[in-house]
Design a protein around this motif. Sequence first.
Motif, PDB file in Angstrom:
ATOM      1  N   GLU A 324       0.815  -1.206   0.000  1.00 32.23           N
ATOM      2  CA  GLU A 324       0.000   0.000   0.000  1.00 32.23           C
ATOM      3  C   GLU A 324       0.855   1.264   0.000  1.00 32.23           C
ATOM      4  N   ALA A 325       2.093   1.151   0.482  1.00 29.98           N
ATOM      5  CA  ALA A 325       3.006   2.294   0.466  1.00 29.98           C
ATOM      6  C   ALA A 325       3.853   2.349  -0.799  1.00 29.98           C
ATOM      7  N   GLY A 326       3.640   1.414  -1.729  1.00 29.70           N
ATOM      8  CA  GLY A 326       4.409   1.403  -2.971  1.00 29.70           C
ATOM      9  C   GLY A 326       5.830   0.912  -2.813  1.00 29.70           C
ATOM     10  N   LEU A 509       4.634   7.459  -4.405  1.00 30.15           N
ATOM     11  CA  LEU A 509       5.740   8.390  -4.605  1.00 30.15           C
ATOM     12  C   LEU A 509       6.263   8.907  -3.272  1.00 30.15           C
ATOM     13  N   VAL A 510       5.356   9.250  -2.372  1.00 28.50           N
ATOM     14  CA  VAL A 510       5.766   9.726  -1.046  1.00 28.50           C
ATOM     15  C   VAL A 510       6.495   8.620  -0.286  1.00 28.50           C
ATOM     16  N   GLY A 511       5.965   7.400  -0.348  1.00 30.70           N
ATOM     17  CA  GLY A 511       6.614   6.291   0.339  1.00 30.70           C
ATOM     18  C   GLY A 511       8.018   6.041  -0.166  1.00 30.70           C
ATOM     19  N   SER A 555       8.404   1.298   9.443  1.00 31.50           N
ATOM     20  CA  SER A 555       7.649   2.381  10.088  1.00 31.50           C
ATOM     21  C   SER A 555       7.106   3.350   9.043  1.00 31.50           C
ATOM     22  N   ILE A 556       7.925   3.652   8.037  1.00 30.62           N
ATOM     23  CA  ILE A 556       7.465   4.533   6.958  1.00 30.62           C
ATOM     24  C   ILE A 556       6.318   3.876   6.198  1.00 30.62           C
ATOM     25  N   ALA A 557       6.439   2.587   5.918  1.00 29.22           N
ATOM     26  CA  ALA A 557       5.380   1.876   5.190  1.00 29.22           C
ATOM     27  C   ALA A 557       4.084   1.865   5.992  1.00 29.22           C
ATOM     28  N   ASN A 558       4.172   1.629   7.292  1.00 25.74           N
ATOM     29  CA  ASN A 558       2.966   1.635   8.131  1.00 25.74           C
ATOM     30  C   ASN A 558       2.319   3.015   8.172  1.00 25.74           C
ATOM     31  N   MET A 559       3.149   4.058   8.231  1.00 22.92           N
ATOM     32  CA  MET A 559       2.608   5.407   8.263  1.00 22.92           C
ATOM     33  C   MET A 559       1.901   5.746   6.952  1.00 22.92           C
ATOM     34  N   VAL A 560       2.553   5.455   5.829  1.00 22.50           N
ATOM     35  CA  VAL A 560       1.957   5.789   4.530  1.00 22.50           C
ATOM     36  C   VAL A 560       0.713   4.945   4.276  1.00 22.50           C
ATOM     37  N   SER A 561       0.753   3.665   4.637  1.00 23.55           N
ATOM     38  CA  SER A 561      -0.412   2.807   4.402  1.00 23.55           C
ATOM     39  C   SER A 561      -1.590   3.204   5.274  1.00 23.55           C
TER      40      SER A 561
END
Length: 830
Positions: A324-326, A509-511, A555-561
């Motif tokens: 989901e975070a790409g 893109l943000v991820g 952590s970045i993936a969890n935040m973006v998702s």
Amino acid sequence: MGEEQGPTVARRTRFRDAQLDALEHKPQVPETIQESRKSAGPERYISFPLAIRARFPRTKWRVAFRRAVEEEQAFGHALLFAPVFLGLGSLAWFSFAQSPGFLKTALLMCIFGMAAFLLRHSPRVWRIFALIATLFLSGMVLAAGETARKDTVLLDTPVTTVLRGTVIARETTDRGYWRFTVNVAQTSDPALKRAPATVTLLSRSRAKPIEIGGGIEGKARLSPPSGPALPGLNDFAFDSYFKGIGAVGYFYGKPAAVAAAPEITGGLSATWHVRVRETIARMRETVGARIRSTIGGDAGAIAAALVTAEERAISRPTIEALREAGLAHVLAISGLNMVLAAGTFLIGARTFLSLIPGLAHRFPVKKLAAAGALIMVFLYILISGGAVSAVRSWIMISIMLVAVFFDRPSISLRNVALSALIILMITPSAVTGPGFQMSFAATLALVAGYSHWRERPGRETVSGGGRTAGPLKAAGGFFAGLLLSSFIGGVSTMIYSAGHFHRLAAYGLVGNILAMPVISILVMPFALLAMLLMPFGLDRYPLLVMGQGLDWMISIANMVSSWGGEVTTGRVPDSAFMLIAAGGILACLLRTWLALSGIVVIAAGLLAGWASTAARPDLVIAEDGRLVAMIEQGEAASNRTKPPDFVFSQWQRAMRLDGHQKPQQRADLTLKDADAPPSEKRGTGDGRKNKPPIDKDAARSAIRKLLAETAPGRFACVPKQWCAATVRPGWRIATVEDARFVGIACDEADIVVTPVMLPFRNCRSGAMLLSGQSLRRTGAVEIFAADGPAGQQGKTAMRVVTALDQLQRPWTRHRTYDWRTGQFVVGPVE
């Protein structure tokens, strides 16, 4: 190329001034064009037909067009289009309902090849046509050759048997289970007439697993690889055929360790490649276990996946968050991993060698570093298990590193085309998969994009001055390049993600912008350092740094998702997919203003996709007959409280379903079995056991009550017996688990679905019967309300669409096998 220069992007000669001069001095144009035509080499295949040229006046746009064509010819871009037509030929061969004759195809290839040779001095339009036809037919011949080489035996029907074989690979899962890849030596109770050579089996036992190369035996449930979940979706049987996997399944209980089969471990059959494969498999497992034990958790599982490609140990929530975070592309051994590993080694080795006094003056340290990087990526491909995506990346990176030896640009479109040609010649089946398409789409777009960026007008003026860029400017350039590469890579693969997976990461893109610096600075460089130090036992601290970086990435993936940015696209029309893909290829391969034609084609594809919205079916049946769903307004009402995620998740994405309506449970209508002596419970011809007869009147009353008391568009189910519902168009449907209810269901419903392998194929009442036997030959089924005359009793007519139209291809032919007679039953699909 000097020693201080890094890998460069191939640059083009500037023709802009020549074009302006040609537009201002028209009388000189014909002489110039005629002279270039006489000196045209065999690589100048892009030309405007002479017959069309004569019909139009020599206007400025025509001169500009001809100049642009001449510029494209000067670059020799015919080679860049060769893998495109070769891949289209392979893609066409795999998409045919029946296998074209190999000899006929090869003969046509030879004819067009000779025609291209004989027409080498003729008008170029005919030579171009002959070359395109030769490449297209060559792709078909390569596809036919690979299919014949594989000759994988796919299991014909699900079966429970006692299996014995040799473990050739094993992989742990996130639950602590083990998945074994087994070479089958023997089956018994029953003995299979068409036993697959290689199977993958899950063992739910957490005991010490059987070693690679050891013998294994146990009672197992085997199933054929599944077909498409819906018409047009991915055919997993196709993938299994070319991977050599004939069946999938699981062990009942703990498998036993036995002596390995003698035909594999002894005698002349114990060839060197088998021993090498087992040695590499053991090495992979050792490395993966060491990484997971050092880092731990999902970070350790991802770290092991980046090195050994073993992804099953990663938890499901983490995988979904990465998707989901790409960031799901990080898990694959892809071009990103290879480039980061090779680039880190190349820069590090070159810097180290440059520090040795006098060495840089005597030897080309850049070439020495490239040789070391070439060895490193070869070891990387060995330890990664040789997955298709990893092999693609390895070939591409190896070509770029070899180019350094000959002082050629390491990053160029020619190298990308050459690597694609090599892969298509070895494994043409890769062209059908999303891995090949997305990998080369991203690489092609990145190379073309950076080439145009380096050659942008005014770059020399901006970069001039002779001063070294400061740290802030260097950091800005790094993050600007990261932003640009993430944007180009994301946009170039969007159509393939939508076409194959039916979803896009809205915040991908943000991820990538947030996670790629961590991956580029901490994860891959320290992973490489850890692998170099592991033989000496000094890998712990580099692995811990790598693990910290992966924790930040998770952590970045969890935040973006958590932003909920996944976009479900549904099935993309074939016309839109082909137009957008073709437009992207034109935009990347053409270097002049002719590349704008690719933008026009992409716009046409987007318009075609927007105009042709796919209609949802009213009823969907899985290929095993166990899952049935009614579709209405983006919601699925199924006959299962917990539908199998493997199939249902594909339905949700392909049909853009938002909700799931569970069936209403009616345990009060359960019919109990009558008492019967055990002697009557004997086997029958279709593999089932006889049960006492049911009360037909009570069964008929129960199904009528289900249909009458349940709201239209929702299933009502009697546990372990049957379900019934009324579809919105007015059809009555019954799904039957107990075969004794099939006859009553045929009398009361319009559509009857059962997973039981019935000996008959039709209902006497005229109702549509979809049994395990018929679904085996049709695959998944979609039923639409047809526009036309009403059917029986004034009900809406049906339009039935099946996932499999023909069963003559090698990856579908196993569905026609009859284990009773030992023959393939060829006939129309019913």
